[in-house]
Motif scaffolding. Structure first.
Motif, PDB file in Angstrom:
ATOM      1  N   GLY A  19       2.635  -3.130  -6.472  1.00 36.54           N
ATOM      2  CA  GLY A  19       2.923  -1.779  -6.013  1.00 36.54           C
ATOM      3  C   GLY A  19       3.525  -0.838  -7.028  1.00 36.54           C
ATOM      4  O   GLY A  19       3.952   0.260  -6.662  1.00 36.54           O
ATOM      5  N   ASN A  20       3.577  -1.215  -8.305  1.00 33.49           N
ATOM      6  CA  ASN A  20       4.119  -0.316  -9.321  1.00 33.49           C
ATOM      7  C   ASN A  20       3.060   0.670  -9.799  1.00 33.49           C
ATOM      8  O   ASN A  20       1.867   0.354  -9.847  1.00 33.49           O
ATOM      9  CB  ASN A  20       4.644  -1.125 -10.517  1.00 33.49           C
ATOM     10  N   SER A  21       3.496   1.840 -10.176  1.00 31.57           N
ATOM     11  CA  SER A  21       2.584   2.853 -10.687  1.00 31.57           C
ATOM     12  C   SER A  21       2.177   2.513 -12.108  1.00 31.57           C
ATOM     13  O   SER A  21       2.760   1.633 -12.760  1.00 31.57           O
ATOM     14  CB  SER A  21       3.245   4.230 -10.662  1.00 31.57           C
ATOM     15  N   LEU A  22       1.180   3.225 -12.629  1.00 32.36           N
ATOM     16  CA  LEU A  22       0.736   2.991 -13.998  1.00 32.36           C
ATOM     17  C   LEU A  22       1.858   3.291 -14.996  1.00 32.36           C
ATOM     18  O   LEU A  22       2.081   2.535 -15.939  1.00 32.36           O
ATOM     19  CB  LEU A  22      -0.478   3.869 -14.311  1.00 32.36           C
ATOM     20  N   ARG A 203      -2.810  -4.083   9.982  1.00 34.68           N
ATOM     21  CA  ARG A 203      -1.785  -4.702   9.141  1.00 34.68           C
ATOM     22  C   ARG A 203      -2.239  -4.768   7.690  1.00 34.68           C
ATOM     23  O   ARG A 203      -1.426  -4.631   6.764  1.00 34.68           O
ATOM     24  CB  ARG A 203      -1.467  -6.111   9.659  1.00 34.68           C
ATOM     25  N   GLN A 204      -3.520  -4.957   7.483  1.00 33.17           N
ATOM     26  CA  GLN A 204      -4.062  -4.933   6.130  1.00 33.17           C
ATOM     27  C   GLN A 204      -3.886  -3.549   5.505  1.00 33.17           C
ATOM     28  O   GLN A 204      -3.586  -3.420   4.314  1.00 33.17           O
ATOM     29  CB  GLN A 204      -5.545  -5.310   6.148  1.00 33.17           C
ATOM     30  N   ASN A 205      -4.017  -2.510   6.307  1.00 31.04           N
ATOM     31  CA  ASN A 205      -3.785  -1.155   5.805  1.00 31.04           C
ATOM     32  C   ASN A 205      -2.352  -0.993   5.299  1.00 31.04           C
ATOM     33  O   ASN A 205      -2.109  -0.355   4.271  1.00 31.04           O
ATOM     34  CB  ASN A 205      -4.074  -0.128   6.902  1.00 31.04           C
ATOM     35  N   MET A 210       1.607  -0.800   0.709  1.00 36.37           N
ATOM     36  CA  MET A 210       2.751  -1.401   0.044  1.00 36.37           C
ATOM     37  C   MET A 210       2.393  -1.958  -1.330  1.00 36.37           C
ATOM     38  O   MET A 210       3.258  -2.088  -2.199  1.00 36.37           O
ATOM     39  CB  MET A 210       3.326  -2.524   0.910  1.00 36.37           C
ATOM     40  N   SER A 211       1.135  -2.303  -1.535  1.00 39.08           N
ATOM     41  CA  SER A 211       0.715  -2.985  -2.755  1.00 39.08           C
ATOM     42  C   SER A 211       0.085  -2.078  -3.795  1.00 39.08           C
ATOM     43  O   SER A 211      -0.113  -2.508  -4.934  1.00 39.08           O
ATOM     44  CB  SER A 211      -0.280  -4.106  -2.408  1.00 39.08           C
ATOM     45  N   MET A 212      -0.252  -0.858  -3.416  1.00 38.26           N
ATOM     46  CA  MET A 212      -0.840   0.091  -4.362  1.00 38.26           C
ATOM     47  C   MET A 212      -0.075   1.402  -4.294  1.00 38.26           C
ATOM     48  O   MET A 212      -0.073   2.072  -3.265  1.00 38.26           O
ATOM     49  CB  MET A 212      -2.325   0.321  -4.050  1.00 38.26           C
ATOM     50  N   ARG A 213       0.559   1.741  -5.383  1.00 42.05           N
ATOM     51  CA  ARG A 213       1.414   2.927  -5.414  1.00 42.05           C
ATOM     52  C   ARG A 213       0.659   4.188  -5.042  1.00 42.05           C
ATOM     53  O   ARG A 213       1.208   5.097  -4.422  1.00 42.05           O
ATOM     54  CB  ARG A 213       2.013   3.072  -6.820  1.00 42.05           C
ATOM     55  N   ARG A 214      -0.604   4.245  -5.401  1.00 46.78           N
ATOM     56  CA  ARG A 214      -1.395   5.447  -5.153  1.00 46.78           C
ATOM     57  C   ARG A 214      -1.680   5.672  -3.666  1.00 46.78           C
ATOM     58  O   ARG A 214      -2.150   6.732  -3.286  1.00 46.78           O
ATOM     59  CB  ARG A 214      -2.699   5.395  -5.952  1.00 46.78           C
ATOM     60  N   ALA A 234     -10.316  -2.665  -5.710  1.00 48.41           N
ATOM     61  CA  ALA A 234     -10.990  -3.935  -6.019  1.00 48.41           C
ATOM     62  C   ALA A 234     -10.000  -4.960  -6.554  1.00 48.41           C
ATOM     63  O   ALA A 234     -10.048  -6.147  -6.191  1.00 48.41           O
ATOM     64  CB  ALA A 234     -12.110  -3.696  -7.032  1.00 48.41           C
ATOM     65  N   LEU A 235      -9.087  -4.511  -7.404  1.00 47.77           N
ATOM     66  CA  LEU A 235      -8.088  -5.419  -7.975  1.00 47.77           C
ATOM     67  C   LEU A 235      -7.121  -5.910  -6.902  1.00 47.77           C
ATOM     68  O   LEU A 235      -6.723  -7.082  -6.883  1.00 47.77           O
ATOM     69  CB  LEU A 235      -7.327  -4.703  -9.084  1.00 47.77           C
ATOM     70  N   HIS A 236      -6.744  -5.004  -5.997  1.00 50.15           N
ATOM     71  CA  HIS A 236      -5.862  -5.390  -4.892  1.00 50.15           C
ATOM     72  C   HIS A 236      -6.485  -6.504  -4.057  1.00 50.15           C
ATOM     73  O   HIS A 236      -5.831  -7.509  -3.745  1.00 50.15           O
ATOM     74  CB  HIS A 236      -5.578  -4.182  -4.000  1.00 50.15           C
TER      75      HIS A 236
END
Length: 275
Positions: A19-22, A203-205, A210-214, A234-236
């Motif tokens: 969940g961290n940004s670039l 729940r997946q949403n 939570m897992s992708m900052r964007r 795709a990476l998530h």
């Protein structure tokens, strides 16, 4: 990028999928933002290609689908006045499908929220199933036509219709109105009413947000390029399906679905982009 050690690339991957940004990843890993971006692109392409080929003949019995909103560069209402808005700017929807038993994310699509996208999404989902499934979606109008075109008669399909009450705070309230009830509506085949649900998909949403900052709401964390948005998704799912143990399963979704026999390490996921 070739000079970056495998352990460092795995470290960067771990930061991104948690969940961290670039830019935050760039600071913590002490590498340039361009290095992190290039790694995201390389790993995202590799993850998408690998899962496109591997997630086939899945032993799913009950599948739930949903859509999750985000935006690229600017929200749709602001695109016209945005400065130098790139192609793909505006609202972006990610269509997701999750197996209720193995918890594997069987298919996803990044794009618009319309009938064409629904058909593309359902066609891809149908191509990945080994046998007949029970499918549940929300009441979004394009779903029945898309399901019919993709699955034909080889599906038991129902929609879950949620009933919302009026919010006491009116339009000032940011979150959706309170759900006061729901009802199921059989659409095709003979769906089991006891398993008509979209809870796992919803729940997946949350896991995605939570897992992708964007995907974080009400912040300045949003995608600037639609391509990078798709790479991040795709990476998530690569990490979710293959690299992270599901708490209720005690194995990864890919292991539960019989696709792999071990938990993938971050180094192994990074290695896909080196092949």
């Amino acid at each position: 990028m070739n000079k970056l050690p495998l352990t460092k690339r795995a470290q960067i991957l771990g930061m991104l999928v948690e969940g961290n940004s670039l830019r935050a990843t760039s600071r913590m890993a002490d590498v340039s933002i361009n290095t992190v971006t290039k790694l995201l692109v390389d790993m995202g392409c590799a993850a998408a290609e690998y899962q496109y080929k591997t997630l086939r003949n899945l032993p799913c019995k009950r599948v739930q689908v949903d859509e999750i909103w985000a935006f690229c560069y600017a929200k749709k209402k602001n695109v016209e006045t945005a400065k130098a808005a790139p192609e793909g700017a505006g609202d972006v929807w990610t269509w997701t499908a999750i197996c209720a038993d193995t918890k594997i994310a069987a298919s996803w699509l990044v794009g618009s929220r319309d009938a064409d996208a629904a058909c593309d999404f359902m066609t891809d989902l149908a191509s990945r199933m080994a046998d007949r499934i029970q499918l549940t979606s929300d009441a979004y109008q394009p779903y029945p036509g898309a399901v019919d075109a993709a699955f034909g008669s080889k599906v038991d399909y129902a929609q879950l219709i949620k009933i919302y009450g009026n919010s006491a705070e009116g339009q000032k309230r940011y979150s959706p109105a309170e759900c006061v009830g729901c009802k199921s509506r059989p659409v095709k085949g003979n769906p089991d009413k006891a398993h008509v649900s979209t809870s796992f998909a919803e729940r997946q949403n949350l896991t995605m947000r939570m897992s992708m900052r964007r995907f974080t709401r009400l912040t300045n964390a949003f995608s600037k390029k639609i391509e990078n948005h798709a790479h991040a998704v795709a990476l998530h799912f690569m990490y979710y399906n293959f690299g992270r143990i599901h708490k209720t399963l005690r194995v990864t979704p890919a292991m539960q679905a019989g696709i792999t026999d071990h938990v993938w390490s971050l180094e192994q996921i990074v290695g896909l982009s080196c092949n």
